[in-house]
Design a protein around this motif. Structure first.
Motif, PDB file in Angstrom:
ATOM      1  N   LEU A 174       2.911 120.308  28.141  1.00 60.16           N
ATOM      2  CA  LEU A 174       3.891 119.253  27.848  1.00 60.16           C
ATOM      3  C   LEU A 174       4.844 119.040  29.016  1.00 60.16           C
ATOM      4  CD1 LEU A 174       4.784 119.966  24.119  1.00 60.16           C
ATOM      5  CD2 LEU A 174       3.572 117.977  25.032  1.00 60.16           C
ATOM      6  N   GLU A 219       0.946 116.581  29.990  1.00 55.61           N
ATOM      7  CA  GLU A 219      -0.315 116.614  29.245  1.00 55.61           C
ATOM      8  C   GLU A 219       0.019 116.823  27.768  1.00 55.61           C
ATOM      9  OE1 GLU A 219      -3.336 119.257  30.880  1.00 55.61           O
ATOM     10  OE2 GLU A 219      -2.049 119.437  32.640  1.00 55.61           O
ATOM     11  N   CYS A 220      -0.284 115.837  26.943  1.00 58.20           N
ATOM     12  CA  CYS A 220       0.137 115.928  25.543  1.00 58.20           C
ATOM     13  C   CYS A 220      -1.019 116.072  24.560  1.00 58.20           C
ATOM     14  CB  CYS A 220       0.994 114.724  25.182  1.00 58.20           C
ATOM     15  SG  CYS A 220       0.168 113.145  25.407  1.00 58.20           S
ATOM     16  N   ASN A 221      -2.257 116.040  25.018  1.00 60.70           N
ATOM     17  CA  ASN A 221      -3.390 116.090  24.096  1.00 60.70           C
ATOM     18  C   ASN A 221      -4.251 117.337  24.237  1.00 60.70           C
ATOM     19  OD1 ASN A 221      -2.935 113.769  22.545  1.00 60.70           O
ATOM     20  ND2 ASN A 221      -3.722 112.479  24.191  1.00 60.70           N
ATOM     21  N   LEU A 231      -0.382 120.027  21.356  1.00 59.44           N
ATOM     22  CA  LEU A 231      -0.308 119.440  20.019  1.00 59.44           C
ATOM     23  C   LEU A 231       0.320 120.416  19.033  1.00 59.44           C
ATOM     24  CD1 LEU A 231      -3.740 117.615  20.064  1.00 59.44           C
ATOM     25  CD2 LEU A 231      -1.469 116.534  20.040  1.00 59.44           C
ATOM     26  N   ALA A 240       3.965 120.273  19.613  1.00 59.69           N
ATOM     27  CA  ALA A 240       4.499 119.034  19.054  1.00 59.69           C
ATOM     28  C   ALA A 240       4.665 119.144  17.539  1.00 59.69           C
ATOM     29  CB  ALA A 240       3.585 117.862  19.411  1.00 59.69           C
ATOM     30  N   SER A 258       7.288 113.751  25.940  1.00 63.77           N
ATOM     31  CA  SER A 258       5.827 113.832  26.036  1.00 63.77           C
ATOM     32  C   SER A 258       5.158 114.261  24.731  1.00 63.77           C
ATOM     33  CB  SER A 258       5.427 114.770  27.175  1.00 63.77           C
ATOM     34  OG  SER A 258       5.952 116.053  26.963  1.00 63.77           O
ATOM     35  N   THR A 281       3.307 113.806  21.273  1.00 60.56           N
ATOM     36  CA  THR A 281       2.387 112.851  20.674  1.00 60.56           C
ATOM     37  C   THR A 281       2.849 112.502  19.265  1.00 60.56           C
ATOM     38  OG1 THR A 281       0.526 113.764  21.899  1.00 60.56           O
ATOM     39  CG2 THR A 281      -0.011 112.541  19.917  1.00 60.56           C
ATOM     40  N   PRO A 334       1.026 114.478  15.634  1.00 61.58           N
ATOM     41  CA  PRO A 334       0.243 115.516  16.311  1.00 61.58           C
ATOM     42  C   PRO A 334      -0.764 116.218  15.397  1.00 61.58           C
ATOM     43  CG  PRO A 334       2.492 116.250  15.956  1.00 61.58           C
ATOM     44  CD  PRO A 334       2.441 114.806  15.582  1.00 61.58           C
ATOM     45  N   THR A 344      -3.868 114.044  15.361  1.00 64.00           N
ATOM     46  CA  THR A 344      -4.473 114.079  16.692  1.00 64.00           C
ATOM     47  C   THR A 344      -5.186 115.407  16.935  1.00 64.00           C
ATOM     48  OG1 THR A 344      -2.726 112.607  17.496  1.00 64.00           O
ATOM     49  CG2 THR A 344      -4.023 113.760  19.160  1.00 64.00           C
TER      50      THR A 344
END
Length: 104
Positions: free
Chosen positions: A19, A23-25, A30, A33, A50, A52, A55, A58
């Motif tokens: 994060l 990079e959030c994925n 996640l 988040a 950052s 998502t 989350p 996702t």
């Protein structure tokens, strides 16, 4: 307190680093988040810009793309996240400076 000693740190700490690098994925990002409020209240600095939205959804979609046992792995990850948060909250709650301030 050494965060590396907390249960789940092997996934949560790299997620926090992800994060911070935008990079959030990733799985770790996640998870961070998902628990951002708890982690922030326990003293961690979470880069909110950052995170998502949604989350949980996702993360589950990401796991479904990677694994046949997405549901079981998703639940295991959430349990690991909860263990990390619980341990962090306990260490923050019983930190000497917090104890003195809250009980004076």
């Amino acid at each position: 307190m050494n965060l590396n000693e907390l249960p789940g740190s092997e996934i949560i700490l790299p997620g926090l680093s992800d994060l911070n690098n935008g990079e959030c994925n990733t799985i770790g990002a996640l998870l961070v988040a998902i628990a951002a409020t708890r982690l922030t209240e326990a003293g961690l600095d979470i880069p909110k810009y950052s995170l998502t939205p949604e989350p949980e959804l996702t993360l589950y979609a990401l796991l479904q793309d990677e694994r046949d046992d997405a549901y079981a792995y998703y639940n295991a990850l959430l349990n690991l996240l909860n263990s990390f948060c619980n341990a962090l909250e306990l260490s923050y709650k019983y930190k000497p400076s917090n104890f003195i301030v809250k009980h004076l």
